[in-house]
Design an enzyme around this catalytic site. Structure first.
Site, PDB file in Angstrom:
ATOM      1  N   HIS A 313       0.957  -1.120   0.025  1.00 18.08           N
ATOM      2  CA  HIS A 313      -0.022  -0.008  -0.072  1.00 18.08           C
ATOM      3  C   HIS A 313       0.823   1.120   0.014  1.00 18.08           C
ATOM      4  CE1 HIS A 313      -2.988   2.725   1.087  1.00 18.08           C
ATOM      5  NE2 HIS A 313      -3.929   1.899   0.627  1.00 18.08           N
ATOM      6  N   ASP A 371      -7.868  -5.573   0.122  1.00 18.48           N
ATOM      7  CA  ASP A 371      -8.408  -6.633  -0.967  1.00 18.48           C
ATOM      8  C   ASP A 371      -8.002  -8.140  -0.839  1.00 18.48           C
ATOM      9  OD1 ASP A 371      -9.806  -4.772  -2.254  1.00 18.48           O
ATOM     10  OD2 ASP A 371      -8.013  -3.768  -2.918  1.00 18.48           O
TER      11      ASP A 371
HETATM   12  N1  CMC Z   1       4.210  -7.447  -4.794  1.00 16.98           N
HETATM   13  C1  CMC Z   1       5.269  -7.668  -4.889  1.00 16.98           C
HETATM   14  N2  CMC Z   1       6.020  -6.323  -4.626  1.00 16.98           N
HETATM   15  C2  CMC Z   1       5.532  -5.298  -4.529  1.00 16.98           C
HETATM   16  C3  CMC Z   1       4.337  -4.986  -4.225  1.00 16.98           C
HETATM   17  C4  CMC Z   1       3.496  -6.313  -4.369  1.00 16.98           C
HETATM   18  N3  CMC Z   1       1.881  -6.336  -4.159  1.00 16.98           N
HETATM   19  N4  CMC Z   1       3.904  -4.139  -4.083  1.00 16.98           N
HETATM   20  C5  CMC Z   1       5.046  -3.312  -3.868  1.00 16.98           C
HETATM   21  N5  CMC Z   1       5.946  -4.094  -4.352  1.00 16.98           N
HETATM   22  C6  CMC Z   1       7.412  -3.811  -4.179  1.00 16.98           C
HETATM   23  C7  CMC Z   1       7.621  -2.916  -5.661  1.00 16.98           C
HETATM   24  O1  CMC Z   1       8.162  -3.884  -6.546  1.00 16.98           O
HETATM   25  C8  CMC Z   1       8.726  -2.010  -5.053  1.00 16.98           C
HETATM   26  O2  CMC Z   1      10.059  -2.608  -4.894  1.00 16.98           O
HETATM   27  P1  CMC Z   1      11.414  -2.006  -5.139  1.00 16.98           P
HETATM   28  O3  CMC Z   1      11.530  -0.944  -3.892  1.00 16.98           O
HETATM   29  O4  CMC Z   1      12.324  -3.256  -4.983  1.00 16.98           O
HETATM   30  O5  CMC Z   1      11.391  -1.373  -6.516  1.00 16.98           O
HETATM   31  C9  CMC Z   1       8.554  -1.631  -3.549  1.00 16.98           C
HETATM   32  O6  CMC Z   1       7.614  -2.784  -3.234  1.00 16.98           O
HETATM   33  C10 CMC Z   1       7.433  -0.359  -3.614  1.00 16.98           C
HETATM   34  O7  CMC Z   1       6.525  -0.752  -4.560  1.00 16.98           O
HETATM   35  P2  CMC Z   1       5.871   0.746  -5.192  1.00 16.98           P
HETATM   36  O8  CMC Z   1       5.190   0.127  -6.507  1.00 16.98           O
HETATM   37  O9  CMC Z   1       6.873   1.750  -5.494  1.00 16.98           O
HETATM   38  O10 CMC Z   1       4.863   1.024  -4.242  1.00 16.98           O
HETATM   39  P3  CMC Z   1       3.389   2.194  -4.583  1.00 16.98           P
HETATM   40  O11 CMC Z   1       3.426   2.803  -3.425  1.00 16.98           O
HETATM   41  O12 CMC Z   1       3.583   2.957  -5.682  1.00 16.98           O
HETATM   42  O13 CMC Z   1       2.239   1.048  -4.770  1.00 16.98           O
HETATM   43  C11 CMC Z   1       0.438  -0.405  -4.442  1.00 16.98           C
HETATM   44  C12 CMC Z   1       1.414   0.734  -3.919  1.00 16.98           C
HETATM   45  C13 CMC Z   1      -0.697  -0.689  -3.725  1.00 16.98           C
HETATM   46  C14 CMC Z   1      -0.107  -0.003  -6.146  1.00 16.98           C
HETATM   47  C15 CMC Z   1       1.332  -1.842  -4.957  1.00 16.98           C
HETATM   48  O14 CMC Z   1       1.696  -2.142  -3.690  1.00 16.98           O
HETATM   49  C16 CMC Z   1       0.770  -2.780  -5.380  1.00 16.98           C
HETATM   50  O15 CMC Z   1       0.645  -2.749  -6.748  1.00 16.98           O
HETATM   51  N6  CMC Z   1       0.063  -3.760  -4.759  1.00 16.98           N
HETATM   52  C17 CMC Z   1      -0.675  -4.783  -5.585  1.00 16.98           C
HETATM   53  C18 CMC Z   1      -2.050  -4.412  -5.912  1.00 16.98           C
HETATM   54  C19 CMC Z   1      -2.994  -3.978  -4.782  1.00 16.98           C
HETATM   55  O16 CMC Z   1      -3.225  -4.853  -3.930  1.00 16.98           O
HETATM   56  N7  CMC Z   1      -3.693  -2.859  -4.624  1.00 16.98           N
HETATM   57  C20 CMC Z   1      -4.591  -2.310  -3.613  1.00 16.98           C
HETATM   58  C21 CMC Z   1      -4.433  -1.367  -2.819  1.00 16.98           C
HETATM   59  S1  CMC Z   1      -5.372  -1.190  -1.434  1.00 16.98           S
HETATM   60  C22 CMC Z   1      -7.068  -0.880  -1.973  1.00 16.98           C
HETATM   61  C23 CMC Z   1      -7.086   0.435  -2.725  1.00 16.98           C
HETATM   62  O17 CMC Z   1      -6.490   1.310  -2.200  1.00 16.98           O
HETATM   63  O18 CMC Z   1      -7.815   0.349  -3.661  1.00 16.98           O
END
Ligand code: CMC
Length: 436
Positions: A313, A371
């Site tokens: 998140h 989720d």
């Molecule tokens: N699985 C594997 N690696 C992950 C995941 C994941 N679900 N989420 C983040 N990472 C890693 C990412 O690869 C990155 O690694 P590195 O620093 O080595 O490059 C690090 O963690 C930070 O990730 P980010 O993508 O820069 O983080 P963000 O804040 O931009 O993204 C997120 C947040 C929710 C989009 C992301 O965690 C994600 O894609 N999660 C899966 C989708 C999900 O479950 N979304 C629902 C969110 S809660 C409900 C809502 O708000 O709608």
């Protein structure tokens, strides 16, 4: 906003004059540096794609402490609201700032139930869609189309219009989601029944048929109500910011909420519940719990493009408090339905256990989000996977409206208009076609 005694000073290494920037304090949470005069005084913009360090507004509605894993609606912890209140009380709280007393609660409930039907013409509008259309495609259309039916609530600058639009949207979303579902399966629409609770009525509109009586299960009704409470608002997330930005142009509330629905659809946001359930089903087909290790290796391999859906998140760097409550509800629902050995639930628990102990997830502070378990609950209730995000949209509608109305009522409100760092071609002349 309370001004802080502390000021920030921005200085430049090329000798340009430095600038003092005011700082404001909130009730809780990080202070903000006010950069509104920055461009006027320095000719420079700030650069923050993805809003990693930017507060886009001030708000009194929802507060998240991502490090603690805390979520408050109007100051009340989500754990207390989930146990002591129902969804309509939560809606009242989000819209009005205080929990209702008994009279206010029954008046609000009566107002909402008075508006649960939709204009009969909406059925014919719905018929224009293919039966296999994604429910979020249909919902984006239906919600936007409400502005074509309710002309007396489309003036965003009129507080009475905003109020009635709020009630209509909260009341009609369950009817629209259920209609979208019935259309897909080719069953007749079931009209709302106003002596049922908000979630009981939704369950009946979804699962009843005209041939037999439908009995609402109190455990399922309560579980759905909890799903609604947990999804009701979440501060300035992508869809809420979309609603604010869309509404900032002065468009009508139905159009602004339709924009929120469209944004929520994405798999990084509300679409994650559907993506998470699909992921669990894929692992189950590969061999289930025995294949968890192999799947986790793919997740950790940056070149695979695979993410553990329902994990991570932007704000929570601790367990999402909604995920804890959802896990509890998941157990209750599976027990009620005699599905305590549900393989997907077992799989989800195994994935969670491994992820919480794995260095990759620990180092990045990746925890289950709301989720991760909500899909399992919804699937057990009988809600088809593609409809999950539409349920999220139904529940989030109140948050979107509360945030939209807060913005419009804010004397500092202006149309949202971000700027950019331009890195494209500078001024150049068009050559005649033969010379290009
Ligand atoms: N699985 C594997 N690696 C992950 C995941 C994941 N679900 N989420 C983040 N990472 C890693 C990412 O690869 C990155 O690694 P590195 O620093 O080595 O490059 C690090 O963690 C930070 O990730 P980010 O993508 O820069 O983080 P963000 O804040 O931009 O993204 C997120 C947040 C929710 C989009 C992301 O965690 C994600 O894609 N999660 C899966 C989708 C999900 O479950 N979304 C629902 C969110 S809660 C409900 C809502 O708000 O709608």
């Amino acid at each position: 906003m309370t001004p802080s005694d502390v000021k920030a000073t921005l200085s430049f290494s090329d000798g340009s004059p430095s600038m003092e920037l005011p700082i404001y304090k909130g009730t809780i949470g990080p202070d903000v540096i006010d950069i509104r005069k920055l461009y006027g005084q320095t000719g420079k913009f700030t650069y923050d794609p993805g809003f990693l360090s930017t507060a886009s507004c001030n708000s009194t509605i929802t507060y998240i402490d991502g490090d603690k894993g805390e979520l408050l609606y109007r100051g009340y912890p989500i754990e207390q609201l989930a146990v002591n209140c129902d969804y309509l009380e939560t809606c009242y709280l989000l819209l009005n700032g205080e929990l209702p007393n008994a009279t206010q609660k029954s008046e609000f409930q009566a107002r909402v139930t008075n508006h649960t039907m939709v204009n009969e013409q909406m059925q014919f509008f719905l018929r224009g869609f293919r039966r296999d259309a994604h429910p979020m495609a249909v919902m984006t259309g239906l919600v936007g189309a409400l502005s074509a039916f309710y002309h007396d609530s489309t003036d965003i600058n009129n507080p009475e219009h905003r109020e009635i639009a709020a009630i209509r949207l909260i009341a009609k979303m369950p009817t629209l989601v259920a209609m979208a579902y019935k259309y897909t399966v080719g069953q007749p629409y079931i009209y709302p029944k106003n002596d049922l609770s908000y979630s009981g009525n939704f369950l009946r509109m979804m699962f009843a048929t005209p041939c037999e009586e439908y009995k609402v299960s109190p455990v399922i009704e309560r579980a759905l109500d909890r799903i609604f409470i947990l999804h009701a608002d979440h501060e300035q997330n992508a869809s809420t910011s979309t609603v604010r930005l869309c509404g900032s142009s002065g468009t009508n509330p139905f159009a602004a909420i339709a924009a929120g629905v469209a944004c929520l659809w994405g798999p990084a946001h509300g679409g994650a519940n559907e993506a998470c359930l699909n992921m669990l089903e894929d692992i189950q087909k590969m061999g289930g719990v025995a294949k968890v290790g192999e799947f986790m290796n793919q997740v950790k391999d940056k070149n695979s493009g695979v993410r553990l859906m329902g994990f991570g998140h932007r704000v929570y760097k601790n367990y999402d408090p909604r995920a804890k409550l959802m896990q509890e509800t998941c157990k209750e629902v599976l027990m009620e339905l005699g599905l305590e050995n549900d393989p997907l639930f077992k799989l989800a628990m195994a994935l969670e256990k491994i992820a919480l102990e794995d260095d990759y997830f620990v180092a990045r502070k990746l925890y289950p989000n709301v989720d991760f378990y909500s899909g399992i609950v919804q699937r057990a209730i009988g809600i088809p996977v593609p409809l999950f995000t539409a349920i999220f949209a139904l529940a989030r509608t109140v948050g979107w409206i509360a945030q939209l109305n807060e913005m419009i009522a804010d004397p500092e409100y202006k149309i949202g208009r971000p700027r950019q760092l331009f890195v494209g071609a500078a001024n150049r002349d068009v050559k005649p076609l033969a010379q290009r």
